[in-house]
Design a protein around this motif. Sequence first.
Motif, short mmCIF file in Angstrom:
data_model
loop_
_atom_site.label_atom_id
_atom_site.label_comp_id
_atom_site.label_asym_id
_atom_site.label_seq_id
_atom_site.Cartn_x
_atom_site.Cartn_y
_atom_site.Cartn_z
N GLN A 9 9.34 -9.90 37.03
CA GLN A 9 10.38 -8.89 37.26
C GLN A 9 10.00 -7.56 36.60
N LEU A 10 9.45 -7.69 35.40
CA LEU A 10 9.06 -6.50 34.66
C LEU A 10 7.88 -5.80 35.36
N ALA A 15 5.96 -1.24 38.76
CA ALA A 15 5.40 -0.73 40.01
C ALA A 15 6.34 0.30 40.62
N ARG A 16 7.65 0.04 40.52
CA ARG A 16 8.61 1.01 41.06
C ARG A 16 8.66 2.27 40.20
N LEU A 25 13.00 2.49 35.78
CA LEU A 25 12.69 2.80 34.38
C LEU A 25 13.82 2.29 33.47
N ARG A 26 15.06 2.42 33.97
CA ARG A 26 16.18 1.91 33.16
C ARG A 26 16.08 0.40 32.99
N ILE A 27 15.65 -0.28 34.04
CA ILE A 27 15.48 -1.74 33.94
C ILE A 27 14.41 -2.07 32.89
N ASP A 118 11.51 -13.70 21.28
CA ASP A 118 12.45 -13.69 22.39
C ASP A 118 11.80 -14.26 23.65
N VAL A 119 12.62 -14.38 24.68
CA VAL A 119 12.17 -15.09 25.87
C VAL A 119 10.96 -14.42 26.51
N LEU A 120 10.93 -13.09 26.41
CA LEU A 120 9.86 -12.35 27.05
C LEU A 120 8.50 -12.74 26.49
N MET A 121 8.48 -13.06 25.21
CA MET A 121 7.21 -13.28 24.55
C MET A 121 6.95 -14.74 24.21
N LYS A 122 7.93 -15.57 24.49
CA LYS A 122 7.79 -16.96 24.09
C LYS A 122 6.85 -17.64 25.08
N SER A 123 5.61 -17.39 24.89
CA SER A 123 4.66 -17.77 25.91
C SER A 123 3.66 -18.77 25.37
#
Lengths: 185, 242
Positions: A9-10, A15-16, A25-27, A118-123
């Motif tokens: 999603q990021l 890309a947008r 950008l806000r997202i 956090d979830v984004l980095m919990k890889s």
Amino acid sequence: MDADATRSQLAAALARVAGGDRAALRIVYQDTCAKLFGVCLRILNDRSEAEDVLQDVYVTVWRKAATFDANRASPITWLAAIARNRAIDRLRSGAMGRRMEPIEEAVDVRDQSPGAVDVLMKSQEHARLATCLGELEERHAAAIRSAFLDGTTYDELSVRMKVPLGTMKSWIRRGLLKLRTCLEQ
Amino acid sequence: MSDSTDRRPPEDNGRFAPAEYVLGVLSANERRELEQRLPRDGPLAREVADWEERLGVLVAEVRPVAPPDDMLSRIEGALDAPATTAAARALKREELWQSVVFWRTFSLGSATFAALSIAALTYIAILPTPRSPMMATLGNASGLPNFVAAIGAGGNELVIVPASLLTQDPRAMELWLIPAGDRPHSLGLIRPGQPVRLTVPPELAARLTTEAALAVSLEPAGGSPTGAPTGPVIASGKLTSL
């Protein structure tokens, strides 16, 4: 949402952004601002400086989003690299007073943010790197973590950890080589 | 590396620089030095990117901190008024030239620049060559390349490939030929973000020599009203013969 979905999603939002989409950008901002502000604040240790740098980071993201290549980099790594580089440049610019933390903090750096992943980095990637760092001698791993997370130079690390500069370089360089080998296995 | 207590053997010189850059242990000067090499050194850029991927996941260990509520509007404000804010106007041109932030903001990634350079060279390669083709790398004050220009057959056709994003600046970009000892002559307007092919007027084509330079300035919409550059020169470079 799991890490993979968050990542794609990021990447799609970036890309947008490259196409000039303000909403995208806000997202990106909503999804990453707390992490990137944390990165800046950790390095600069000064809220006002970190705010200035964070603003600069997202302006840079807006301008450079076209250079993000989802096939070669993960979005959070790309964003974090911009934040770290900006914060380190500000730190090195001499505009700020130098901060020297006690040696204990440098060694305990890993424990400063328990449970903050956090979830984004919990890889899986982070788990692998953490495992590989765990295979290094503790002081070497602590020096590498402190350099990356706090933006400390060789000089500062050698003062903080009370070893000669050459020794510190040797620790970190050998540590980096071992890390690379470990990650490639 | 500047310190004398460095114990590594000489053959290791520079070998660790990409990893050390990403790790963040280099001094300001060492960082600047490496960053200036990045646009021209593909293998170096790849090594840096690889280390970013290896070590970057460490930011997982940074505690997230909510920024102030007005941060997003501050960012959008900065995007809306990049070149016309009081702060920007307060910067003297010389200071702008030397502002690392200004130039770093405008420089593209090294991979993109490498691709653009190859594109320009490919263009030269397909041109008939009654005379030696020429090219110029137009850099900013700190030497970072912003444009690649290639001049082909007979010197009457020029392709300029921007390697920088200047889309946030509302002003037009105008390309100038500066023959040795002469005033700048306009070669036309160029567009940010895309290659532009320009026809060089015959009277100027003969003056495209290795004694001449190309420069890009920022101008009002439609180009300089006076026939000479009126805005800041954002990039320049000498012509070289291939």
